[in-house]
Design a protein around this motif. Structure first.
Motif: not given
Length: 252
Positions: A223-229
């Motif tokens: 599944d897509p992964i949330l990439m945050k700063r």
């Protein structure tokens, strides 16, 4: 306008920018304190984070750009874009500071010299890292248009000269003693293996997210992964290669 005036204006401009950022950050903090602790708090915090992110990007100087490019270059398996403009700007600054040392008191001159030596070391290490990569896969880089565009003119000439010398050395050492059909240096075997070595784009790398990317597909089976700063990931280089080129992530 002479050089002293130019650097004085740049310093004054940077101080004004820092004052504006401090004022904006204080206003944002005061506004956050006066808000009620409800669902709007998260939205306000996101807005503040975005503002800080824009401010840091705006204030980034040539030294920070080259330092990040140096770290990326040392950790990436292939050759990255050459930071020509940044190096030219830093070398002009080094020349200016070197001339300025002569007219400064000994203590101030020593401080300036330390900064100048630090910049020179960074530039030399950056260029040597690139030359080491070029020597490792010189033939591949000189035949690929994408990599030829990434190299400076001096690097491209060096790579071509290196390939020529390497070929002459091999021919004089042993290739001329072999049958003509075995003297090639760029042949492909029946199993698809090529004699021209290429960088391993599937090598594992660590990367830090510089700007909020959002959901990102690392692997088609996941599944897509949330990439945050400021998130840190370990993954195959080829997966985040485009993000690195766009400046959205940095290697560590």
């Amino acid at each position: 306008m002479n050089t002293d005036d130019l650097y004085s204006d740049n310093l004054g401009s940077q101080l004004n920018q820092l004052g504006s950022i401090a004022s904006d950050s204080l206003d944002a903090a005061m506004d956050t304190d006066t808000l009620e602790m409800d669902g709007q708090g998260a939205d306000v915090q996101d807005t503040v984070d975005d503002q800080e992110e824009d401010d840091e990007e705006f204030l980034e100087d040539d030294l920070s750009i080259l330092m990040r490019a140096w770290v990326n270059e040392r950790n990436a398996p292939d050759l990255l874009e050459y930071e020509g403009t940044t190096i030219e700007n830093l070398m002009e600054l080094v020349d200016f500071q070197t001339q300025k040392i002569k007219s400064q008191p000994p203590m101030i001159a020593n401080i300036i010299k330390v900064d100048v030596d630090r910049v020179k070391y960074l530039v030399r290490s950056y260029l040597r890292t690139r030359l080491a990569k070029i020597e490792q896969h010189a033939m591949h880089y000189t035949r690929d248009d994408m990599y030829k565009e990434r190299m400076s003119q001096n690097e491209l000439e060096y790579a071509k000269g290196f390939v020529s010398l390497e070929e002459k050395h091999m021919r004089r050492s042993f290739l001329d003693q072999l049958p003509p059909h075995l003297r090639g240096l760029d042949e492909t075997a029946g199993n698809g293996m090529n004699m021209v070595t290429k960088p391993n784009l599937d090598a594992a790398v660590f990367c830090r997210v510089r700007t909020n990317v959002g959901e990102f597909q690392f692997d088609t089976s996941e599944d897509p992964i949330l990439m945050k700063r400021n998130n840190i990931f370990i993954t195959r280089y080829n997966i985040i290669r485009n993000l690195l080129e766009d400046g959205k992530v940095e290697l560590i």
